[in-house]
Motif scaffolding. Structure first.
Motif, PDB file in Angstrom:
ATOM      1  N   ILE A  61      20.405  29.838 -60.897  1.00 33.23           N
ATOM      2  CA  ILE A  61      19.928  31.147 -61.319  1.00 33.23           C
ATOM      3  C   ILE A  61      18.707  31.469 -60.472  1.00 33.23           C
ATOM      4  O   ILE A  61      17.728  30.718 -60.482  1.00 33.23           O
ATOM      5  N   GLU A  74      22.889  35.028 -61.051  1.00 34.20           N
ATOM      6  CA  GLU A  74      23.621  33.762 -61.088  1.00 34.20           C
ATOM      7  C   GLU A  74      24.601  33.682 -59.927  1.00 34.20           C
ATOM      8  O   GLU A  74      25.442  34.567 -59.748  1.00 34.20           O
ATOM      9  N   HIS A 152      13.731  27.066 -65.784  1.00 34.04           N
ATOM     10  CA  HIS A 152      13.841  25.714 -66.336  1.00 34.04           C
ATOM     11  C   HIS A 152      14.719  24.871 -65.426  1.00 34.04           C
ATOM     12  O   HIS A 152      15.703  25.348 -64.865  1.00 34.04           O
ATOM     13  N   LYS A 161      18.344  25.990 -63.285  1.00 28.44           N
ATOM     14  CA  LYS A 161      19.520  26.030 -64.145  1.00 28.44           C
ATOM     15  C   LYS A 161      19.438  27.108 -65.225  1.00 28.44           C
ATOM     16  O   LYS A 161      20.461  27.592 -65.705  1.00 28.44           O
ATOM     17  N   ILE A 162      18.222  27.459 -65.639  1.00 29.67           N
ATOM     18  CA  ILE A 162      18.031  28.520 -66.634  1.00 29.67           C
ATOM     19  C   ILE A 162      16.925  29.443 -66.140  1.00 29.67           C
ATOM     20  O   ILE A 162      15.852  28.977 -65.754  1.00 29.67           O
ATOM     21  N   VAL A 164      14.616  32.894 -67.206  1.00 30.80           N
ATOM     22  CA  VAL A 164      14.219  33.741 -68.333  1.00 30.80           C
ATOM     23  C   VAL A 164      13.295  34.848 -67.849  1.00 30.80           C
ATOM     24  O   VAL A 164      12.398  34.609 -67.036  1.00 30.80           O
ATOM     25  N   ALA A 187      13.793  29.828 -73.335  1.00 31.29           N
ATOM     26  CA  ALA A 187      14.602  28.841 -72.622  1.00 31.29           C
ATOM     27  C   ALA A 187      15.051  27.737 -73.574  1.00 31.29           C
ATOM     28  O   ALA A 187      16.187  27.252 -73.491  1.00 31.29           O
ATOM     29  N   SER A 190      17.157  29.889 -77.021  1.00 30.03           N
ATOM     30  CA  SER A 190      18.274  30.795 -76.724  1.00 30.03           C
ATOM     31  C   SER A 190      18.559  31.781 -77.855  1.00 30.03           C
ATOM     32  O   SER A 190      19.639  31.786 -78.459  1.00 30.03           O
ATOM     33  N   ARG A 271      17.921  35.798 -70.953  1.00 27.96           N
ATOM     34  CA  ARG A 271      18.036  34.343 -70.703  1.00 27.96           C
ATOM     35  C   ARG A 271      19.391  34.113 -70.048  1.00 27.96           C
ATOM     36  O   ARG A 271      20.431  34.423 -70.642  1.00 27.96           O
ATOM     37  N   ALA A 273      21.780  31.252 -68.134  1.00 28.71           N
ATOM     38  CA  ALA A 273      21.975  29.830 -67.832  1.00 28.71           C
ATOM     39  C   ALA A 273      23.201  29.653 -66.952  1.00 28.71           C
ATOM     40  O   ALA A 273      24.207  30.353 -67.120  1.00 28.71           O
ATOM     41  N   GLU A 276      27.285  29.345 -68.244  1.00 28.83           N
ATOM     42  CA  GLU A 276      27.549  29.527 -69.668  1.00 28.83           C
ATOM     43  C   GLU A 276      28.749  30.456 -69.859  1.00 28.83           C
ATOM     44  O   GLU A 276      28.897  31.468 -69.189  1.00 28.83           O
TER      45      GLU A 276
END
Length: 296
Positions: A61, A74, A152, A161-162, A164, A187, A190, A271, A273, A276
């Motif tokens: 991300i 992403e 995050h 990976k995440i 926000v 983060a 969620s 948010r 990820a 997902e």
């Protein structure tokens, strides 16, 4: 619909229910996995009704923020090895910066030129160069008086990976400080929406239906059941809405109150990820390596 052993296994892993209970839930709901989770919850048989969202794609991300505007993009790859590749990270960084400047949607972003070439073609060229399939999957744009970000599991500055984003009103220094703390909270927790008013009506109805069935299983009078449902729905809203959640940094107050105490107001968040919502194909890594060595 035939209930297979694989379906039972998946439901057991998702809910922690016993094998026979999982099988009965799937039979009762004609194999609908989501409905089966709700059935188990209504019977008090689901130990942990975890959301089915196993990461199916690797990648990164990318996040960028400037002058009250933030974007999270992403870009997926087949393996985590490519996500650590400097060439791939440069691709993520350049596309994210472009999205911040010109992006309105992922469709527009794909058609926007990066160094004279449409982004979609840039990604295709990277696939040929790096040797692994990649996808520019989605982007989220957020605007506000102040927009802060948090990454995050960062693989490099501005990507991980995440990702926000948090938009706030209020004095910029105070908003930026509390905003970063709230971004870290997001983060970790969620949340499903900013507030009860923003929550998906379908999600509310689904939860109310499950809680109603649970309450009726108690056999209590209807008036008591109604109060039970109201109380449990209030708790549900506290758990899934950002402003209603207990602030992880100070659980004595909600996120909304923490922002207010800091002289700010949260107006929006995002948010994102990696992977997902994408179904991941499980592979035998040892078998895959053996296959590669044989040249298959």
């Amino acid at each position: 619909m035939t209930v297979t052993a694989a379906m039972v296994k998946e439901l057991r892993e998702t809910t922690g229910a016993g094998m026979m209970d999982a099988k009965k839930a799937l039979t009762e709901t004609s194999g609908d996995m989501e409905a089966a989770v709700d059935w188990l919850r209504s019977k008090g048989l689901a130990k942990a009704a975890k959301k089915s969202g196993r990461v199916a794609a690797e990648g990164l991300i990318g996040v960028a923020v400037r002058d009250g505007r933030g974007v999270a993009v992403e870009i997926n790859s087949e393996t985590d090895f490519v996500a650590k590749n400097a060439d791939f990270q440069t691709l993520v960084r350049e596309i994210t910066e472009l999205a911040l400047e010109t992006g309105e949607s992922v469709e527009v972003l794909r058609a926007t030129h990066l160094n004279g070439t449409p982004v979609e073609e840039v990604v295709q060229n990277a696939i040929a160069r790096i040797g692994e399939n990649m996808t520019l999957r989605r982007m989220h744009l957020l605007e506000g008086e102040t927009v802060v970000h948090y990454v995050h599991n960062a693989a490099a500055p501005g990507m991980g990976k995440i990702g926000v984003l948090v938009a706030l009103n209020g004095p910029k220094d105070k908003a930026a400080e509390i905003g970063r703390q709230i971004a870290m909270h997001i983060a970790a927790t969620s949340p499903a929406s900013l507030s009860e008013a923003d929550l998906d009506p379908a999600l509310i109805e689904r939860e109310k239906s499950v809680l109603t069935e649970q309450a009726r299983e108690s056999g209590k009078p209807e008036a008591v059941i109604e109060k039970m449902i109201q109380g449990r729905m209030s708790k549900f809203f506290e758990e899934v809405t950002l402003l209603g959640q207990k602030f992880v940094i100070n659980p004595d107050v909600t996120v909304g109150q923490a922002a207010k105490d800091a002289g700010a107001e949260v107006t929006g968040f995002a948010r994102v990820a990696v992977g997902e919502g994408i179904e991941k194909k499980e592979e035998d890594f040892a078998a895959e390596v053996a296959k590669t060595l044989k040249g298959d």
